[in-house]
Design an enzyme around this catalytic site. Structure first.
Site, PDB file in Angstrom:
ATOM      1  N   GLN A 107       0.820  -1.213   0.000  1.00  0.00           N
ATOM      2  CA  GLN A 107       0.000   0.000   0.000  1.00  0.00           C
ATOM      3  C   GLN A 107       0.852   1.261   0.000  1.00  0.00           C
ATOM      4  O   GLN A 107       0.526   2.238  -0.669  1.00  0.00           O
ATOM      5  CB  GLN A 107      -0.931   0.016   1.220  1.00  0.00           C
ATOM      6  CG  GLN A 107      -2.176  -0.824   1.076  1.00  0.00           C
ATOM      7  CD  GLN A 107      -3.113  -0.670   2.269  1.00  0.00           C
ATOM      8  OE1 GLN A 107      -2.974   0.243   3.078  1.00  0.00           O
ATOM      9  NE2 GLN A 107      -4.079  -1.562   2.387  1.00  0.00           N
ATOM     10  N   PRO A 138      -5.716  -6.661   4.981  1.00  0.00           N
ATOM     11  CA  PRO A 138      -6.229  -7.478   3.873  1.00  0.00           C
ATOM     12  C   PRO A 138      -5.243  -8.588   3.527  1.00  0.00           C
ATOM     13  O   PRO A 138      -4.029  -8.375   3.539  1.00  0.00           O
ATOM     14  CB  PRO A 138      -6.359  -6.468   2.730  1.00  0.00           C
ATOM     15  CG  PRO A 138      -6.448  -5.137   3.394  1.00  0.00           C
ATOM     16  CD  PRO A 138      -5.611  -5.238   4.623  1.00  0.00           C
ATOM     17  N   ASP A 316     -11.422   2.544   1.216  1.00  0.00           N
ATOM     18  CA  ASP A 316     -10.326   3.373   1.706  1.00  0.00           C
ATOM     19  C   ASP A 316      -9.066   3.214   0.866  1.00  0.00           C
ATOM     20  O   ASP A 316      -8.276   4.149   0.722  1.00  0.00           O
ATOM     21  CB  ASP A 316     -10.048   3.092   3.190  1.00  0.00           C
ATOM     22  CG  ASP A 316      -9.314   1.794   3.444  1.00  0.00           C
ATOM     23  OD1 ASP A 316      -8.083   1.793   3.379  1.00  0.00           O
ATOM     24  OD2 ASP A 316      -9.981   0.773   3.725  1.00  0.00           O
ATOM     25  N   GLN A 317      -8.884   2.034   0.237  1.00  0.00           N
ATOM     26  CA  GLN A 317      -7.664   1.812  -0.543  1.00  0.00           C
ATOM     27  C   GLN A 317      -7.654   2.579  -1.859  1.00  0.00           C
ATOM     28  O   GLN A 317      -6.584   2.845  -2.416  1.00  0.00           O
ATOM     29  CB  GLN A 317      -7.471   0.317  -0.804  1.00  0.00           C
ATOM     30  CG  GLN A 317      -7.147  -0.476   0.459  1.00  0.00           C
ATOM     31  CD  GLN A 317      -6.932  -1.948   0.159  1.00  0.00           C
ATOM     32  OE1 GLN A 317      -5.928  -2.334  -0.443  1.00  0.00           O
ATOM     33  NE2 GLN A 317      -7.863  -2.787   0.575  1.00  0.00           N
ATOM     34  N   HIS A 341     -11.808   4.272   8.190  1.00  0.00           N
ATOM     35  CA  HIS A 341     -10.575   4.269   7.403  1.00  0.00           C
ATOM     36  C   HIS A 341     -10.743   5.111   6.133  1.00  0.00           C
ATOM     37  O   HIS A 341      -9.804   5.786   5.704  1.00  0.00           O
ATOM     38  CB  HIS A 341     -10.176   2.841   7.027  1.00  0.00           C
ATOM     39  CG  HIS A 341      -9.366   2.144   8.063  1.00  0.00           C
ATOM     40  ND1 HIS A 341      -9.921   1.578   9.179  1.00  0.00           N
ATOM     41  CD2 HIS A 341      -8.023   1.923   8.167  1.00  0.00           C
ATOM     42  CE1 HIS A 341      -8.976   1.032   9.923  1.00  0.00           C
ATOM     43  NE2 HIS A 341      -7.809   1.234   9.336  1.00  0.00           N
TER      44      HIS A 341
END
Length: 387
Positions: A107, A138, A316-317, A341
């Site tokens: 990330q 995750p 959120d990613q 998040h």
């Protein structure tokens, strides 16, 4: 740098107050050449401050960005990060040593490696060592089957071995031993296109992978059976969905392809409107494998019942990519409000970029995130180096 601008102060205790503030802030700092000082790091966690995987992530992004990093020691609640020039292409390695998440390392690094100043720039490579399937992040299979397909379909990230982002799980690393290895190849793009995903549509297909190592074959079969048993509820909860194909495979990892015993399962539902919903669970020696499969399927069903185009983890990613994209992105999320998040990721993006976010609560209970991105891609701060 000829001149050093004043550092932007980032409060690490805001909203979710965890490691996400650290990851997104340093990624954006590196891309935008904006020095930052982060205080109160992981203030909402017990104990607060940097853990080993956070320090490893900071060291990775500092290496990619030729940055001056101070304060990055385990337990520290303050770091200063002054980015230099991105050295692309490059070959980078990060080792959590423990079972720290390789997904969280990815990330922090992925946004940095996705851009280059000219066409035909060779790919950069990442070797990430640590945990591949843990409970507090995750699973790496979620990245492989949910996040990356979404980026390819909606943000214009190319697919294939010679373009875009290619991820290979070389060795599983289960908690608590870790020892996994993930190899990632990233070919830069000029710009990310804006993503527009507003219609859910019906569920087209449900896929899944149940993986295990150091356990009998029955562990994989039982995870699949448990998941399928719960997914039978889909036709009763959503009779308009019709018949939905379900394909959940199980895979026993070879001894050389795993570090220690463990298991997990990741499911994903592909939606007609282009959305993806995920659900997952990690094995526990005190819990029957069938229950692990049921847990993953129940999480998937909750995501589908929320009726959005993305689940709370994908929400959120993708915020950082919405901020960097060229144009206005629009993503329809499920009912019940945005995950904390996601709110945090938006806050960080607004501190460091000129991206304009709007969050609309619809009468139906759905939330739509809109973002006018900064069209990042000129990358005047990138210097090409010979491999």
């Amino acid at each position: 740098m000829a001149a050093v601008m004043a550092s932007i102060l980032i409060d690490g205790s805001v909203l979710e107050g965890g490691g996400q503030i650290l990851r997104n802030s340093t990624s954006l700092s590196a891309l935008l050449s904006k020095p930052i000082s982060i205080h109160k790091i992981r203030q909402s966690r017990r104990p607060p401050g940097l853990k080993n995987q956070h320090r490893t992530g900071l060291e990775l992004v500092a290496q990619i960005a030729s940055a001056r990093l101070t304060g990055a020691t385990n337990g520290s609640q303050v770091i200063d990060f002054v980015p230099g020039r991105l050295a692309l292409p490059g070959s980078f390695t990060a080792n959590c040593v423990t079972a720290g998440s390789t997904t969280l390392l990815l990330q922090i690094a992925l946004p940095l490696l996705m851009f280059a100043p000219e066409k035909d720039t060779p790919p950069s490579t990442l070797t990430l060592l640590g945990g591949t399937n843990a409970t507090m992040a995750p699973q790496i299979d979620y990245v492989q089957h949910v996040l990356l397909p979404f980026l390819r379909q909606h943000f214009g990230v190319p697919s294939g071995l010679s373009a875009g982002v290619d991820l290979e799980i070389k060795r599983r690393g289960y908690y608590p031993k870790g020892g996994g290895e993930v190899q990632v190849s990233v070919t830069p793009v000029k710009r990310l296109q804006a993503a527009r995903v507003l219609e859910r549509g019906r569920v087209k297909h449900i896929g899944g992978i149940a993986h295990f190592a150091g356990l009998p074959n029955s562990a994989g079969r039982e995870m699949v059976i448990g998941a399928r048993r719960v997914l039978e509820e889909l036709k009763y909860l959503n009779p308009d969905e019709g018949e939905v194909g379900v394909d959940i495979k199980f895979k026993r990892e070879n001894n050389e392809d795993s570090s220690g015993a463990g298991s997990g399962i990741v499911l994903w539902a592909e939606l007609e409107g282009g959305g993806i919903i995920g659900g997952s669970a990690v094995g526990n020696k005190r819990v029957e494998p069938a229950k692990i499969g049921e847990e993953a399927a129940q999480e998937l069903l909750r995501g589908l019942q929320a009726d959005g185009c993305v689940d709370e983890w994908l929400q959120d990613q993708i915020i950082i990519f919405m901020a960097l994209a060229d144009g206005k992105s629009e993503i329809r999320c499920g009912k019940g409000g945005l995950a904390l998040h996601t709110q945090t990721a938006i806050w960080v993006a607004e501190q460091l970029t000129d991206a304009k976010f709007e969050v609309e609560e619809e009468a139906s209970g759905h939330t739509v995130i809109r973002c006018e991105g900064i069209a990042y891609g000129k990358c005047s701060n990138v210097v090409l180096v010979d491999l």
